[in-house]
Write a protein that holds these residues in place. Structure first.
Motif, PDB file in Angstrom:
ATOM      1  N   ASN A  21       8.802  11.425  -0.637  1.00  0.00           N
ATOM      2  CA  ASN A  21       7.555  11.753   0.052  1.00  0.00           C
ATOM      3  C   ASN A  21       6.468  10.708  -0.186  1.00  0.00           C
ATOM      4  O   ASN A  21       5.283  11.009  -0.110  1.00  0.00           O
ATOM      5  CB  ASN A  21       7.053  13.123  -0.397  1.00  0.00           C
ATOM      6  N   VAL A  22       6.893   9.487  -0.489  1.00  0.00           N
ATOM      7  CA  VAL A  22       5.942   8.399  -0.708  1.00  0.00           C
ATOM      8  C   VAL A  22       6.235   7.286   0.290  1.00  0.00           C
ATOM      9  O   VAL A  22       7.356   6.802   0.377  1.00  0.00           O
ATOM     10  CB  VAL A  22       6.034   7.860  -2.155  1.00  0.00           C
ATOM     11  N   PHE A  23       5.214   6.908   1.054  1.00  0.00           N
ATOM     12  CA  PHE A  23       5.351   5.830   2.025  1.00  0.00           C
ATOM     13  C   PHE A  23       4.844   4.544   1.420  1.00  0.00           C
ATOM     14  O   PHE A  23       3.848   4.538   0.702  1.00  0.00           O
ATOM     15  CB  PHE A  23       4.540   6.137   3.295  1.00  0.00           C
ATOM     16  N   THR A  24       5.517   3.440   1.731  1.00  0.00           N
ATOM     17  CA  THR A  24       5.072   2.129   1.293  1.00  0.00           C
ATOM     18  C   THR A  24       4.905   1.250   2.521  1.00  0.00           C
ATOM     19  O   THR A  24       5.842   1.071   3.289  1.00  0.00           O
ATOM     20  CB  THR A  24       6.093   1.486   0.339  1.00  0.00           C
ATOM     21  N   PHE A  73       0.857  -1.176   0.000  1.00  0.00           N
ATOM     22  CA  PHE A  73       0.000   0.000   0.000  1.00  0.00           C
ATOM     23  C   PHE A  73       0.893   1.226   0.000  1.00  0.00           C
ATOM     24  O   PHE A  73       1.901   1.259   0.705  1.00  0.00           O
ATOM     25  CB  PHE A  73      -0.897   0.024   1.240  1.00  0.00           C
ATOM     26  N   THR A  74       0.535   2.252  -0.768  1.00  0.00           N
ATOM     27  CA  THR A  74       1.351   3.459  -0.816  1.00  0.00           C
ATOM     28  C   THR A  74       0.524   4.662  -0.392  1.00  0.00           C
ATOM     29  O   THR A  74      -0.687   4.717  -0.617  1.00  0.00           O
ATOM     30  CB  THR A  74       1.914   3.714  -2.231  1.00  0.00           C
ATOM     31  N   PHE A  90       5.228  11.554  10.558  1.00  0.00           N
ATOM     32  CA  PHE A  90       4.223  10.628  10.036  1.00  0.00           C
ATOM     33  C   PHE A  90       4.776   9.206   9.976  1.00  0.00           C
ATOM     34  O   PHE A  90       4.089   8.248  10.314  1.00  0.00           O
ATOM     35  CB  PHE A  90       3.758  11.086   8.647  1.00  0.00           C
ATOM     36  N   GLU A  91       6.037   9.089   9.585  1.00  0.00           N
ATOM     37  CA  GLU A  91       6.661   7.762   9.537  1.00  0.00           C
ATOM     38  C   GLU A  91       6.724   7.146  10.931  1.00  0.00           C
ATOM     39  O   GLU A  91       6.377   5.982  11.121  1.00  0.00           O
ATOM     40  CB  GLU A  91       8.066   7.860   8.936  1.00  0.00           C
ATOM     41  N   LYS A  92       7.125   7.945  11.921  1.00  0.00           N
ATOM     42  CA  LYS A  92       7.181   7.454  13.300  1.00  0.00           C
ATOM     43  C   LYS A  92       5.777   7.096  13.793  1.00  0.00           C
ATOM     44  O   LYS A  92       5.593   6.077  14.457  1.00  0.00           O
ATOM     45  CB  LYS A  92       7.807   8.503  14.217  1.00  0.00           C
TER      46      LYS A  92
END
Length: 109
Positions: free
Chosen positions: A49-52, A3-4, A21-23
């Motif tokens: 700036n894209v989370f997976t 999911f991204t 946000f990552e934490k």
């Protein structure tokens, strides 16, 4: 399953704290009903700036849960009034600004 979450629009404007946000995702994602239980079943990675969020097979994980956590993060940082989470594909979300110009045009009439 991957999911991204694309946060590039608000992150480039400087109003969205990508590291926080990552934490937040690391600390809040529940696996098997327990927080801080990511182990090897779920991993959170960031590229620019894209989370997976990668989920191992045989692990129950809803895409909607990622949206829920993202909206909670936005509310916590008082960004919920300006940003919204939109599903762009079957396995991806994008955080975009509300289109305020259209709202103002409707008020003038």
């Amino acid at each position: 399953t991957k999911f991204t979450i694309d946060v590039s629009a608000p992150a480039t404007d400087g109003i969205f704290d990508v590291a926080a946000f990552e934490k937040y995702l690391h600390d809040r994602i529940k696996v098997d009903g327990r927080v801080n239980n990511l182990s090897d079943k779920v991993s959170v990675a960031r590229a620019e700036n894209v989370f997976t969020v990668t989920v191992a097979p045989n692990t129950q994980f809803a895409k909607r849960y990622i949206k829920y956590l993202t909206k909670k993060f936005l509310k916590k940082h008082q960004l919920r009034d300006w940003l919204r989470v939109i599903a762009t594909t079957k396995a991806a979300y994008t955080i975009k600004y509300f289109n305020i110009a259209e709202d103002n045009a409707e008020d003038d009439e």
